[in-house]
Motif scaffolding. Structure first.
Motif, short mmCIF file in Angstrom:
data_model
loop_
_atom_site.label_atom_id
_atom_site.label_comp_id
_atom_site.label_asym_id
_atom_site.label_seq_id
_atom_site.Cartn_x
_atom_site.Cartn_y
_atom_site.Cartn_z
N LYS A 1 -5.92 -13.17 -11.73
CA LYS A 1 -6.96 -12.57 -10.89
C LYS A 1 -6.53 -11.21 -10.34
O LYS A 1 -7.38 -10.36 -10.05
N LEU A 2 -5.23 -11.02 -10.19
CA LEU A 2 -4.70 -9.74 -9.72
C LEU A 2 -4.53 -8.73 -10.85
O LEU A 2 -4.04 -7.63 -10.62
N ASN A 3 -4.93 -9.13 -12.07
CA ASN A 3 -4.80 -8.28 -13.25
C ASN A 3 -3.34 -7.95 -13.57
O ASN A 3 -3.05 -6.88 -14.12
N THR B 1 -4.25 -1.58 -9.50
CA THR B 1 -5.00 -1.73 -10.74
C THR B 1 -5.88 -0.52 -10.99
O THR B 1 -5.96 -0.01 -12.12
N ARG B 2 -6.54 -0.04 -9.95
CA ARG B 2 -7.43 1.12 -10.10
C ARG B 2 -6.64 2.37 -10.50
O ARG B 2 -7.18 3.24 -11.19
N GLU C 1 0.82 -1.21 0.00
CA GLU C 1 0.00 0.00 0.00
C GLU C 1 0.86 1.26 0.00
O GLU C 1 0.55 2.23 -0.71
N SER D 1 -4.45 -9.41 -2.24
CA SER D 1 -5.35 -9.05 -3.34
C SER D 1 -5.99 -7.68 -3.13
O SER D 1 -6.13 -6.91 -4.09
N GLY D 2 -6.38 -7.38 -1.89
CA GLY D 2 -6.99 -6.08 -1.62
C GLY D 2 -6.06 -4.92 -1.89
O GLY D 2 -6.39 -4.00 -2.67
N LEU E 1 -3.35 -4.84 -3.73
CA LEU E 1 -2.94 -4.78 -5.13
C LEU E 1 -4.06 -4.30 -6.05
O LEU E 1 -3.81 -3.78 -7.14
N GLU E 2 -5.32 -4.46 -5.60
CA GLU E 2 -6.44 -3.94 -6.39
C GLU E 2 -6.33 -2.42 -6.54
O GLU E 2 -6.74 -1.84 -7.55
N LYS E 3 -5.75 -1.77 -5.52
CA LYS E 3 -5.57 -0.32 -5.57
C LYS E 3 -4.60 0.07 -6.69
O LYS E 3 -4.76 1.11 -7.33
#
Length: 319
Positions: free
Chosen positions: A131-133, A112-113, A84, A105-106, A108-110
């Motif tokens: 799945k983690l893009n 991607t966004r 983060e 995953s949470g 790393l989603e940031k």
């Protein structure tokens, strides 16, 4: 540990410096590209030195800057916080090991966004990477590597084994043990110990298990951290060469144990590739929009007494 992968050249750093004791600047270049590599490895895990060497060489070749960051004790919650913090600096790319998909995953989603490209390495699977893009995954398929090691052991007559797992909280290490267990047709539950990472504690636990289970045919260590104390345990119990012993990864001690017959083979995931290739690929992606369409399996390869001379001189630097 655990772990994966191959060669080429550059890694990540920043025009914005990330502060903190766990960040190491791996390139002195001033460059527009800023990448961050985040591993799950504690500071005590010397296996990652080869990855760091590859990162430096790759960064120098590509003319980029790379920050290497890791949780000093290997704590995965700490790793998630580092992810983060790194995302908040808006790097041009992130290289990360999937030590635990659910934990990472949470955060790393940031990334991607925010449109930050990701390459996953070492731990984890190609499916989790997707799945983690992530753009791609560079590493060793851990279950398959364990299964292959188990099949080699089975050919040597192994029907039972002990998996010495020093990083049991990392699912990849369990996959290594599970593959081996499935290959020889035994239940993993009674064949794996949580050795933790203290060398004296590992040696003591291995000796205790072998005394309680004297018919154990083989031992699998998931990396040098567990392999080195196991070598000492077998030596003190005078079981050198009497138990089929294999381990993931390579070190000077492991190479010597292969030479003297204590270890039958080491499973090589080619860590240099895990450090070198993601830097090159991210650089090409950022500069030219070029990306290959397939993942890179860096292993498994098998190091035995027959081919040890080819890699021994490079142990700890390139191999």
């Amino acid at each position: 540990m655990i772990t994966m992968i191959k060669k080429t050249s550059t890694v990540l750093l920043a025009t914005i410096a990330i502060s903190g004791p766990m960040m190491t600047s791996l390139s002195a270049h001033a460059a527009d590209e800023h990448f961050v590599m985040i591993s799950h490895a504690p500071d005590s895990d010397s296996w990652w030195n080869t990855v760091k060497n590859a990162v430096k060489e790759s960064a120098d070749t590509m003319g980029v800057r790379v920050d290497y960051r890791n949780p000093s004790t290997g704590d995965l919650a700490d790793m998630a916080r580092i992810v983060e913090q790194s995302i908040a600096t808006n790097p041009d790319g992130i290289i990360v090991s999937i030590a635990d998909f659910d934990v990472l995953s949470g955060p790393l989603e940031k990334a991607t966004r925010k449109g930050i490209p990701i390459i996953t390495i070492n731990s984890g699977t190609a499916e989790q990477s997707l799945k983690l893009n992530a753009l791609m995954h560079i590493g060793q398929p851990e279950y398959e590597a364990g299964f292959g090691a188990g099949k080699k052991a089975q050919k040597a007559g192994v029907t039972s084994f002990l998996c010495v797992n020093h990083y049991i909280t990392n699912p990849a290490s369990v996959e290594r043990c599970k593959g081996y267990a499935d290959a020889i047709g035994v239940d993993l539950t009674s064949s794996m110990i949580d050795s933790q990472q203290d060398p004296s504690g590992i040696e003591m636990k291995v000796r205790a298990y072998m005394r309680s289970n004297p018919d154990t045919d083989a031992i699998l260590a998931v990396g040098p951290t567990s392999a080195h104390p196991t070598i000492r345990a077998l030596d003190k119990m005078k079981l050198n060469g009497k138990v089929h012993f294999s381990t993931f990864d390579l070190s000077e001690d492991i190479a010597n144990a292969i030479k003297n017959g204590t270890i039958a083979f080491a499973i090589d995931q080619q860590p240099y590739l895990q450090g070198y290739m993601p830097v090159v690929i991210l650089t090409l992606y950022n500069r030219y929009g070029i990306i290959q369409s397939n993942n890179i399996n860096s292993g498994p390869g098998y190091i035995t007494a027959d081919n040890l001379a080819l890699v021994e001189k490079l142990t700890g630097t390139v191999r």
